[in-house]
Every structure is written in structure tokens, then in C-alpha cells.
Design a protein around this motif. Structure first.
Motif, PDB file in Angstrom:
ATOM      1  N   VAL A  41      -8.595 -12.618  46.500  1.00 41.33           N
ATOM      2  CA  VAL A  41      -7.749 -11.747  45.684  1.00 41.33           C
ATOM      3  C   VAL A  41      -8.451 -10.406  45.486  1.00 41.33           C
ATOM      4  CG1 VAL A  41      -6.808 -11.439  43.369  1.00 41.33           C
ATOM      5  CG2 VAL A  41      -6.594 -13.644  44.512  1.00 41.33           C
ATOM      6  N   VAL A  42      -7.763  -9.310  45.797  1.00 38.28           N
ATOM      7  CA  VAL A  42      -8.356  -7.988  45.601  1.00 38.28           C
ATOM      8  C   VAL A  42      -7.578  -7.120  44.618  1.00 38.28           C
ATOM      9  CG1 VAL A  42      -9.628  -7.836  47.760  1.00 38.28           C
ATOM     10  CG2 VAL A  42      -7.223  -7.196  47.708  1.00 38.28           C
ATOM     11  N   ALA A  43      -6.355  -7.518  44.309  1.00 41.76           N
ATOM     12  CA  ALA A  43      -5.528  -6.790  43.324  1.00 41.76           C
ATOM     13  C   ALA A  43      -5.441  -5.296  43.615  1.00 41.76           C
ATOM     14  CB  ALA A  43      -6.058  -7.027  41.906  1.00 41.76           C
ATOM     15  N   GLN A  44      -5.242  -4.946  44.865  1.00 39.91           N
ATOM     16  CA  GLN A  44      -5.275  -3.542  45.248  1.00 39.91           C
ATOM     17  C   GLN A  44      -3.907  -2.873  45.274  1.00 39.91           C
ATOM     18  OE1 GLN A  44      -9.166  -3.775  48.116  1.00 39.91           O
ATOM     19  NE2 GLN A  44      -7.221  -3.255  49.023  1.00 39.91           N
ATOM     20  N   CYS A  45      -2.898  -3.616  45.707  1.00 42.37           N
ATOM     21  CA  CYS A  45      -1.614  -2.935  45.918  1.00 42.37           C
ATOM     22  C   CYS A  45      -0.912  -2.673  44.594  1.00 42.37           C
ATOM     23  CB  CYS A  45      -0.727  -3.735  46.859  1.00 42.37           C
ATOM     24  SG  CYS A  45      -0.043  -5.228  46.126  1.00 42.37           S
ATOM     25  N   SER A  63      -4.351 -11.564  40.010  1.00 39.93           N
ATOM     26  CA  SER A  63      -5.723 -11.656  39.489  1.00 39.93           C
ATOM     27  C   SER A  63      -5.742 -12.076  38.024  1.00 39.93           C
ATOM     28  CB  SER A  63      -6.433 -10.305  39.649  1.00 39.93           C
ATOM     29  OG  SER A  63      -5.791  -9.326  38.865  1.00 39.93           O
TER      30      SER A  63
END
Lengths: 467, 423
Positions: A41-45, A63
């Protein structure tokens, strides 16, 4: 089990689960670009925005760990505003080239633009553009379409096994590319096109061939090796255009390898023999018709016969062949064959840490279960019948074992047919339904996707003509 | 001025050696005292002091330390954030230049309190000289037995390293810093987990600012209560270094007890007012990320909470003073350019939004603005504000929102006149 409330529904969750996982399991739609259940999980968009009571800021569902009693809203005005702002940001630099983009019709960005975006744009500045590098024979990159979700980078790191893709530069100039601009080496590159939520990474093979909405889909099982990955076969006008993986957590998760992905090409290949052929007077191979070709095959199969059953055939076909041989070709030796060097199930090993197996045929384990032994290449025979589904080795040096006629039943190609006396064209996996057994012993059904090409016929039809 | 804690050594001896630190200060007496205490007692003392983080967020230091789990299967770390990348801030450089040992002593005490045996100083790449001073100070500390194995016979081991950054603003954000320290791309991480649970190399990690750590020896020497007594407000103890730059007569670093000086007093009484007799236009009070204050908003005590009440923030105390010779549009264009340039590019609103804002501001400054641009900028800034992965988005949006609100007439003049009135 603890419970959280999403859009008024009380939903149970396992401790440690993120809100997006709870929502996915219960059919609550939360849009996302960067989140993928297989990847970190990067929670970027920021697309999976949700509103949580008692939290002042918008949260990202990917996240956000679910907690007992948490009240989540996925469709509130605040959430909708956040989603539409993310869409606006993503589209300011995205080219409006959907009409010539292969992803169109199955593009997450396109779908979400329709569902969550605005029909107008307030952007009047210059759009960002990139110059694209060649990423090798499988994937075509178009960086202008990229929305920087980094799924591809994480796929290479976490699934593909080695770091091949990176983000270069930073901020608005961030460019997703391969390390040092080298072509991709992974055997799983095709998956990048599947997980890319836009048309930034598309398949070179599929490029400009077909609009996705024309494709009809059939659930199938990949015939490329003994793994038995679940796939969809996509076709239009009786031509197979591509394989796409189907999720199966026990077998292939979300992926397929490139070998399997492109293993459909022989189905509609020009070199495939789809008319019955026999070796005529002048020792030359000539096109014939079904009744005379079968009669020719029947008359030439005599003496001590060798029957080779490709382990790329389905269980149903193998059983039919066994029954036919016992009845019509008495005293014949019946063996299975498939991948050179692999004669029994225990020879089939994992070829890498991900999916690929060393047996390059789909039903080695099934053929063995049905009581067939693998052929070791020895023995002297007066005639032979070879059954082949399309993936088993094309036996071109049978003459050293067989003094008389060699009959091929099934899928054969030029120029391998020069080594045969009669070819009775059969069906590929795409033209029939059946069952195969993978290396784990799982029996899986695959479905017919297209009508038989040319005059190809099922094994059972051949036997009906024979008797 | 009150008793100086941190600026005591300033401008006296560059790269002050250990001997000088011992002779003119208490020279590692605080460490000796700390090592005789239990780690918990050290944390309790720091909690008592009401020391708040000096990096920008103002989080209570003692509480942060107490978040570190007592038992950990993986090594714990203390990292000193010496990235000092916030525009307008230059206090940490002075500490590292004139009293590197104060900070190093504070770090060793911190390591002891949280049970870390390894510690890193992450220093911004541009601070070449300061990194050399720190390396030299570390050598001295190792030679004197303040670092290494069995420090002062206490049985406590501690190693310390200087790690130089490569010039990214975002590596001043603690998780971006940790990624960079680990050799990865300097991009902030998703929180939770917070660094106190999973930080550097997967271990529980405390990241503290240089000035925060430089206060620790004083707290140990004089007691947390004495520190807490300093300052106007009850929950914020000690002193702060105010970095004043821009159009004042006497720019520099000023140390005052927390909140005992107002912005007006600082600018007019201590910094000698605006240079060349010009009029004040605006003050950016806490590093360039802080929302701007107009000339009439100066009567605010310089501490975390009063500033927050005034709608801005104390941040890193980098006070940038702007006089009326400067155009507000040009100022915010320059600041926005900085954030667009420094955005790491990970998350959508910051990557796309900061550059969009910069482009629009560029257009307005060049005289090609439209009436709808002001509303558009507010909208775009609001769509970034509070919606990004890390605080850089807020840092970029806050100044734009405040500049457009407070200097709206200047933007309108640009748009109507088709050029910058000052040009």
C-alpha cells in the motif's frame, strides 16, 4: 469479530484489515488507482478517499486500518469533492487520445473519469510530455498517459522478483521507466499491461489490433504449462486476440506468464493445417477430403502400431482415444508424450519462483492419472498414430522408429507435416471444452471460445468416421 | 534577553572543540548525570520540561520518546534531523557550527533514554562545512569515550554517524528522511506505522530536530522544571531561536523564552525595523510553509499556540520579512515554484497541483491573468490542502491561500492592468 460501519452497513473485519479490503469483500465500491491487493500500500493516488466520523481530514481507505465502531462514508459530499479533485488533477496532463488508445473501453481512468470526474477542464496551461523509451518486445510505454500510480514498479519489485522499473526525477517531472532504460527482462511483463490503470503500458502484440469492446470472452485454462493458470480467451470474428489472467488465489493469483499469455498464436496461425491432407502418388502432401483421408489413415494403420497421445489433450479426449485404440487398433502400444525430456509427472518441476512449470503441456498429470505411460522414444513399429492438441512437441523424427505410415490427428503445422503421411486436423483448446489436471492435481474445466477453424474436427468426430 | 540556552556559544568559536565546550559549558556533565539515571527517569525529566519539537510541528519531545517500545526485537535508532531545508530557517546551522557538542551530547542522552545503540545525523547536502565540523566533533567524542563502547563506564554503547543528504527538501520530512537514509528514493512513507514503531531499517526510531536535541543537556543539568518555567505559556517550555531574514536592518538569529516576544517587538525592537525606512508589507513567520501575515497582524506572541490561533504557524521560526518594495504576486510565485520543484511526485494533488498553481501565478505575474484565476487558485490550493500523503501539500497550499486572501487587491491589479504594477 469487530465491526465497522461503512455507508450505514455494519461489516465485520479481521483485525489489521484496511477499510478498502472490508469494502471490497462486501461489495462497496471504492475507486482506486494505486491500490492493488497483491502490492504494498502506498496511498499515492488519493482516489480511494473516504470520510470517517471524528476524523477532520479525508482518509485514504487503502491505508486506513479498520477499527471497531469506525463509521465510514464513501459517498458523502466531502468524499465526492475529493474524488473529483483527484480526477481533475490526473486529467490535466493526460492526453485525450482515447480514440487511438488500446486501453480505451477497459481503462480505469476512463471509467472513473465518467463516474467521478467533470466533463469540462479548467486547465489552460501546457501539458507535460515525455519522450518514450523502448521497453522491449512485450510492453509498449506511453508515458504521457501515465498517472504515476507506481503499480508497475511495485509489481516488478514484489511479484516479478527483481527491480526493473523505477521512478526518475521528481515532482511534476517524475518519469516511470526501466532501470537505465533497458528493455524488460521479466518473463511476466504482460501483467504490467493488465495492472496499469491507463494506457501507459500496453501490449505490443495487441497494439492497434482490436477495440476492446468488440472482444467476446470465454473462461479458460492456460495450456502453456502444467500450472493451469486461469485465463480468459478474448476473440472476435473467430480470431483469438489475447489471453488475460483470471484471478485464482490457489493457482495463479492475478497473474500469467508471457509464454502463456502469447500461447494462443498458433490457433489462427497461417501455418496451421486445417484441411485433411494425405501423401499422394508423387510422395507429395496433398489436400484431401475427410472421408478419403480417414479411409487412407485407416488402411495404412497396420501391423504393430504405436499410438502417441499428446498430454496437451483434455481428459475427455484421452479417454476417447484409449477406448478407440482398445477397440480398433488391437495390440498397439499407447503412450503419452509432450515436453521433450519429461516423460513422467515427477519430471515436472517449478521453472521459477512464480508460476512457470517445466512441463510445457497442460495435462501431463491428467494423462498419467488416466494410466498412460510416457514414451521414452524407443521401440520399432510398422505404423503410428500421433494425437496432438497444439502444445506437445511436433514429432518430426518418428521415421527412425516407424517403418510404415505415420498418421497425425489434431493440431499440426507446416512444415512439420512433411514427416507425416496423413493429417486429420483437430481442435485447439480454444475450439473445444474439456478438463485438464494441473501439477497440484486440480481438475479444471476450460471452455470453447471460437468455432473450429477450417475443416478441423473433434477427436470423437474422427473416430465416428473411422468405424 | 533571558539566559541563553542554545545560542550561548554562537559566533564565538567556529567548530568549537571538545576542550572549549568543557571549559565554557558544562561539557558532557549532563550525559554523566543521565547515565546515572534510569532511562525512564530521563524521559520523565524531558516530559517535565515541556520541551516541544523545534523542527516545525511542535510535538512534545518527552511524549515522542515515550512512544518507543521498551522491548524490541530489532535495533532502535535515534536520528537527528539536520536537513534544515525550510526556506528562511538557519538556526540549526549555527548550532552545528558553533556548538556541535551540545547537540551530540543531547543525542547520546536521547539514545540512552530510548535504548538506541545507533544514531544518525542526517544533514542536508549543502551543509558541507557543518558536516565536516560534526565529523570532527564525533571523532573527539569517540576519543574522549563519550561515544563507542561502555560510555563513561556505564555499560551503555552508542555509535553515531553523519549521513549527508543529496539536496531534497522532502528529505526534511521525517519518513522521507528515513527512506533517504536507507538509500531509497526520498519519498515520505504512509503513516501509520509511525517511525516510533517502524522507522529506520524497520526499527523503532525517534527523529528529532537539531535545536530540540541541543536543549536536552540544559534540561538534564538544570532540571525539567526550570526549563518548563521559562516561557509565557504553560505547555511550552524553554527558549526558541528565531531566524529573522529579509528586509530588516538586523537580520539574524535571536533567542528568547518561548512566547515572551511578539512578532512586532522582534521586528521593530530587536531587529531594528524595516531597512531603508520602507514600510512593512508582509511577514512569513514560520518558514516559507507558514501562511503569510499582513503588516497589521504583528501583535502575536511567538509561540506554537498563539500562532495557530492567528491562522498561521510558528513552524521552524524562520521569519521572512517583506517590505513594500516587493510584489506579493512575485513573492508567492517564488514560494510556489519552490514547492513545485521540491514535490517528490508521489501523490496526485501535490505532484499535479503545485505545478498548476505555479503556472497560473506565472501567468498572472506576466500580465496574462484572468479574473477566474483567483477562484481557480483558491480551489486548486484547497484541493491540495489536507489531501496529500505528507505535509508538503499543506505547506504549498497554505501560503497560496493566505496570499490570495490577504493581498487580493494586488492580484486584481495584475489581472486588470495586464502587468505587474511594480515592473
Amino acid at each position: 469479530m469487530p465491526k465497522c460501519i461503512i455507508d450505514g452497513k455494519e461489516l465485520e473485519f479481521k483485525p489489521g484489515e484496511m477499510v478498502i479490503q472490508v469494502a471490497d469483500r462486501n461489495g462497496v465500491e471504492i475507486p482506486r488507482f494505486c491500490y492493488h491487493p497483491a502490492l504494498t500500500v502506498v496511498a499515492q493516488c488519493r482516489m480511494c478517499a473516504v470520510e470517517v466520523e471524528k476524523m477532520p481530514k479525508i482518509q485514504t481507505a487503502c491505508s486506513l486500518p479498520a477499527t471497531d465502531g469506525m463509521i465510514v462514508h464513501t459517498k458523502s459530499a466531502k468524499v465526492k469533492a475529493a474524488q473529483s479533485s483527484v480526477m481533475e488533477f490526473l486529467l490535466i496532463n493526460h492526453p485525450l487520445d482515447c480514440p487511438i488508445c488500446d486501453e480505451a473501453g477497459e481503462c480505469t481512468l476512463q471509467d472513473y473519469s465518467f463516474a467521478y470526474g467533470s466533463p469540462d477542464s479548467r486547465y489552460e496551461e501546457h501539458r507535460r510530455t515525455y519522450i518514450d523509451l523502448d521497453m522491449g518486445p512485450v510492453i509498449k510505454k506511453n508515458m504521457n498517459r501515465c498517472i504515476h500510480c507506481t503499480r508497475c514498479i511495485r509489481f516488478c519489485d514484489e511479484v516479478g522478483g527483481f527491480r526493473e522499473m523505477v521512478a526518475l526525477k521528481r515532482g511534476n517531472h517524475t518519469e516511470i521507466t526501466t532501470v537505465d532504460g533497458k528493455p524488460l527482462e521479466t518473463e511476466y511483463a504482460g501483467n504490467l499491461a493488465d495492472i496499469c490503470p491507463t494506457g501507459s503500458l500496453t501490449l505490443v502484440d495487441f497494439r492497434f489490433k482490436k477495440r476492446s469492446w468488440f472482444l467476446k470472452k470465454a473462461n479458460s485454462v492456460c495450456q502453456g504449462c502444467a500450472q493451469g493458470c486461469n485465463i480468459e480467451v478474448h476473440q472476435d470474428n473467430n480470431t483469438v486476440y489475447r489471453h488475460v489472467p483470471r484471478e485464482n488465489q490457489d493457482i495463479n493469483k492475478w497473474w500469467i506468464c508471457d509464454e502463456g499469455r502469447f500461447s494462443f498464436q498458433f490457433v489462427n496461425a497461417e501455418t496451421r493445417v486445417t484441411e485433411p491432407v494425405v501423401r499422394g502418388e508423387g510422395k507429395k502432401i496433398e489436400i484431401s477430403d475427410w472421408p478419403s483421408a480417414v479411409a487412407e489413415a485407416k488402411s495404412k494403420t497396420k501391423g504393430k502400431a504405436l499410438v502417441l497421445v499428446g498430454n496437451d489433450l483434455s481428459n475427455e479426449e484421452i479417454r476417447a482415444i484409449q477406448a478407440f485404440t482398445a477397440d480398433k487398433i488391437k495390440g498397439a502400444d499407447v503412450f503419452h508424450y509432450g515436453t521433450p525430456g519429461i516423460t513422467k509427472a515427477s519430471d515436472d518441476k517449478a521453472e521459477d519462483k512464480i508460476l512457470r512449470r517445466t512441463s510445457k503441456t497442460s495435462n501431463l498429470h491428467g494423462a498419467e492419472k488416466l494410466g498412460l505411460k510416457g514414451w521414452d522414444g524407443s521401440g520399432k513399429y510398422e505404423s503410428a498414430i500421433v494425437f496432438r492438441g497444439g502444445r506437445a512437441a511436433e514429432l518430426t523424427d518418428l521415421r527412425k522408429n516407424v517403418s510404415g505410415a505415420i498418421v497425425g490427428v489434431g493440431v499440426f503445422n507446416q512444415p512439420a507435416i512433411d514427416s507425416y503421411d496423413v493429417i486429420l486436423p483437430g481442435l485447439t483448446y480454444a475450439e473445444k471444452s474439456g478438463t485438464v489436471v494441473n501439477w497440484q492435481g486440480k481438475e479444471q474445466k476450460f471452455n470453447k471460445a471460437i468455432e473450429p477453424v477450417g475443416q478441423s474436427r473433434a477427436v470423437a468426430d474422427v473416430f465416428a468416421l473411422w468405424s | 534577553m533571558a539566559e541563553m540556552i542554545v545560542s550561548k556559544f554562537f559566533y564565538k568559536k567556529e567548530a568549537a572543540p571538545l576542550e572549549y565546550y568543557k571549559k565554557n559549558g558544562n561539557g558532557y556533565a549532563a550525559l554523566k548525570k543521565a547515565l546515572a539515571m534510569k532511562p525512564d527517569e530521563v524521559i520523565a525529566e524531558v516530559k517535565k520540561s515541556n520541551l516541544r519539537g523545534r523542527g516545525g510541528a511542535g510535538f512534545p519531545t518527552g511524549m515522542k520518546w515515550s512512544f518507543i517500545p521498551k522491548e524490541s526485537k530489532v535495533p532502535k535508532y535515534l536520528v537527528c534531523n539536520a536537513d534544515e531545508s525550510e526556506p528562511g530557517t538557519f538556526k540549526d546551522r549555527a548550532i552545528m557550527t558553533y556548538s556541535p557538542h551540545t547537540m551530540i551530547e543531547g543525542m547520546i542522552i536521547g539514545c540512552y533514554a530510548i535504548g538506541a545503540n545507533k544514531s544518525y545525523i542526517y544533514i542536508r547536502g549543502e551543509y558541507v562545512r557543518e558536516a565536516e565540523y560534526l565529523e570532527k566533533a564525533l571523532e573527539e567524542a569517540y576519543a574522549a569515550g563519550m561515544l563507542g563502547k561502555n560510555i563513561m563506564g556505564s555499560g551503555f554503547d552508542c555509535d553515531m554517524y553523519v549521513h549527508r543528504g543529496a539536496g531534497a527538501y522532502i528529505c526534511g520530512e521525517e519518513t522521507g528522511l528515513l527512506n533517504s537514509l536507507e538509500g531509497k528514493r526520498g519519498e515520505p512513507r504512509v503513516k501509520p506505522p509511525f517511525p516510533a514503531i517502524k522507522g529506520a531499517f524497520g526499527g523503532p526510531t525517534i527523529v528529532n530536530n537539531v535545536e530540540t536535541l541541543a536543549n536536552i543537556p540544559w534540561i538534564l543539568n538544570n532540571g525539567g522544571e526550570a526549563f518548563a518555567k521559562m516561557g509565557k505559556y504553560p505547555n511550552s517550555g524553554g527558549t526558541r531561536l528565531y531566524c529573522v531574514s529579509g528586509h530588516v536592518n538586523k537580520p539574524g538569529i535571536y533567542e528568547f523564552e518561548c512566547g515572551k516576544v511578539t512578532l512586532r517587538e522582534l521586528i521593530y525592537d530587536h531587529c531594528g525595523g524595516i531597512r531603508n525606512g520602507r514600510k512593512l508589507k508582509a511577514v512569513i513567520p514560520g518558514g516559507s510553509s507558514a501562511p503569510v501575515l499582513a503588516a497589521h497582524e504583528l501583535d502575536i506572541d511567538l509561540d506554537v499556540e498563539p500562532m495557530m490561533k492567528a491562522g498561521t504557524m510558528l513552524g521552524s521560526c524562520g521569519i521572512i520579512v517583506i517590505d513594500d518594495s516587493w510584489c506579493a504576486v512575485k513573492a508567492i510565485k517564488r514560494i510556489t515554484h519552490f514547492y513545485a520543484h521540491e514535490s517528490c511526485g508521489q501523490c496526485t494533488p501535490c505532484r499535479e497541483g503545485t505545478r498548476w498553481l505555479e503556472d497560473v501565478l506565472h501567468r498572472i505575474e506576466d500580465g496574462h491573468g484572468k479574473e477566474a484565476d483567483l477562484g481557480l487558485m483558491l480551489d486548486v490550493a484547497n484541493n491540495i490542502n489536507g489531501k496529500t500523503l505528507c505535509a508538503l501539500g499543506d505547506a504549498a497550499a497554505g501560503p497560496v491561500l493566505s496570499f490570495v486572501q490577504k493581498f487580493k487587491h494586488e492580484f486584481e491589479e495584475h489581472i486588470k492592468g495586464g502587468k505587474c504594477p511594480n515592473a
